[in-house]
Enzyme design. Structure first.
Site, PDB file in Angstrom:
ATOM      1  N   SER B  11      49.531  30.548  49.112  1.00 61.84           N
ATOM      2  CA  SER B  11      50.833  31.431  49.134  1.00 61.84           C
ATOM      3  C   SER B  11      50.643  32.434  50.263  1.00 61.84           C
ATOM      4  O   SER B  11      51.820  33.014  50.507  1.00 61.84           O
ATOM      5  CB  SER B  11      50.515  32.267  47.639  1.00 61.84           C
ATOM      6  OG  SER B  11      49.182  32.654  47.815  1.00 61.84           O
ATOM      7  N   ASP B 183      48.687  43.494  46.641  1.00 65.84           N
ATOM      8  CA  ASP B 183      48.464  43.196  45.183  1.00 65.84           C
ATOM      9  C   ASP B 183      46.799  42.896  44.968  1.00 65.84           C
ATOM     10  O   ASP B 183      46.252  42.352  44.130  1.00 65.84           O
ATOM     11  CB  ASP B 183      49.132  42.026  44.398  1.00 65.84           C
ATOM     12  CG  ASP B 183      49.109  40.623  44.988  1.00 65.84           C
ATOM     13  OD1 ASP B 183      48.152  40.773  46.019  1.00 65.84           O
ATOM     14  OD2 ASP B 183      49.560  39.733  44.686  1.00 65.84           O
ATOM     15  N   HIS B 186      47.350  39.374  48.093  1.00 65.58           N
ATOM     16  CA  HIS B 186      48.398  38.739  49.166  1.00 65.58           C
ATOM     17  C   HIS B 186      48.707  40.110  50.161  1.00 65.58           C
ATOM     18  O   HIS B 186      48.076  41.187  50.114  1.00 65.58           O
ATOM     19  CB  HIS B 186      49.686  38.721  48.575  1.00 65.58           C
ATOM     20  CG  HIS B 186      49.505  37.388  47.740  1.00 65.58           C
ATOM     21  ND1 HIS B 186      49.148  37.608  46.407  1.00 65.58           N
ATOM     22  CD2 HIS B 186      49.715  36.113  47.807  1.00 65.58           C
ATOM     23  CE1 HIS B 186      49.168  36.135  45.711  1.00 65.58           C
ATOM     24  NE2 HIS B 186      49.193  35.301  46.814  1.00 65.58           N
TER      25      HIS B 186
END
Lengths: 234, 234
Positions: B11, B183, B186
């Site tokens: 991600s 967070d 990320h």
């Protein structure tokens, strides 16, 4: 194996992967579905674009899903001002756009060709943000000229039966349209967002959207936490 | 004809074309020189990456200039917590990374393979930004685990003689390193900028830079205002 979306244009395209740019936003939007490929050339008009189009998009290349054609901001530079060397007369602009469209249509019959008109120009801001000194004290570009070229771009789209984004008109429908520009010519972050939304809306009408394109390989939401490898069995 | 730089990862790669993302910044940086191609897969670990690598990078493809391999953040998810299905044991992670490198080396002998370690984890922030409810009241990932996987990634780079970015260590050298994360896992905009700069610095050491790559077609600065078409004669 991933389909492509080409972005062909001038500085408003070349700069579209800067912070919050419309090209980067498209790439993010289609992150698992399509490659958004940048072919922007700062300062180019349609005359110069036609000089390189055969090399930029050689015959051997795979047909993309779509290509955006976004020229006119430099063609519309006024001939007798300090960006005059970029100027292309209005009728030649139309002729050149038709030739660009014909090139893509011949090369890629199934590709969606999307014309985008130049944005409006904020004449006063062009004096505040000149590329070079302005001994005449006059802007290199005007909104009046930009709108003429935008109209011509729309005519080309209509003649060719192509979808188009009348950016010049759509932006000016907003009372604070000048805030969509960073220097009276290029897009601000807000302007980039505006263009991104116009492009994904038009692509969706052409059946190119998150709903219609397959995502490559299992999404995390499709993977069974109790047996993740099952999703990769095929 | 433009060379490519592939970004292969999880991600943190898939999200790299969002606003101010490191991937978009790379694409902007090399706008006239190289295509930065996104191959990020949210949630993937090295085990799943190996299941798709043959399809993501089929044998027929042209060799890119470089490929970034940026996995580990999911492998390092703790096995007994709520993201445990993404966990890959440390020794398997190393084995998988070696297999990914071997695949690229065989396919593309001249391509620069760049390993990037997972970033550090802010344990407390992981509790504030959980993916799902945390009935145990414990984070799904910890910095201790992230650092172990980062160390293993570095070992793989050393064994294979490859350049690597020890992101986990480099980020933690900043007193406010937690601000590089959005967070706890990320990248924030600041973190994206950090990674972008690390990547272009490493690419430059590998002779991939604005100074070494040819720009395609005349730059506006090279075009003679008195005879623009001269630049397009060849």
């Amino acid at each position: 194996m991933r389909p492509k979306i080409y972005l062909f244009g001038d500085s408003i395209t070349e700069g579209s992967f800067s912070n919050g740019g419309w090209g980067a936003s498209l790439a993010h939007h289609f992150a698992r579905m399509a490659d958004v490929v940048l072919r922007g050339y700062i300062g180019y008009n349609t005359r110069w674009a036609l000089k390189v189009i055969h090399k930029v998009f050689p015959a051997a290349g795979d047909a993309p899903l779509a290509v955006t054609v976004f020229f006119g901001a430099n063609d519309a530079a006024l001939p007798d001002r300090d960006s005059g060397f970029q100027h292309v007369p209005l009728d030649e602009y139309k002729h050149n756009l038709l030739a660009i469209v014909a090139y893509f249509k011949k090369q890629w019959p199934s590709t969606r060709i999307i014309l985008i008109t130049p944005p409006p120009v904020d004449d006063n801001a062009r004096l505040l943000y000149p590329f070079v000194e302005k001994p005449l004290g006059l802007p290199d570009r005007t909104n009046e000229a930009a709108c003429q070229y935008a109209k011509q771009c729309l005519d080309v789209a209509a003649e060719c039966g192509l979808p188009a984004i009348h950016l010049c008109e759509k932006m000016q429908q907003l009372p604070d349209w000048k805030s969509l520009l960073s220097d009276g010519l290029h897009l601000s972050q807000k302007g980039n967002k505006f263009v991104f939304e116009e492009v994904i809306n038009l692509l969706a009408k052409e059946q190119i959207s998150l709903e219609t394109l397959p995502a490559d390989f299992p999404l995390i939401s499709e993977i069974d936490p109790n047996d993740p490898l099952k999703s990769f069995a095929n």
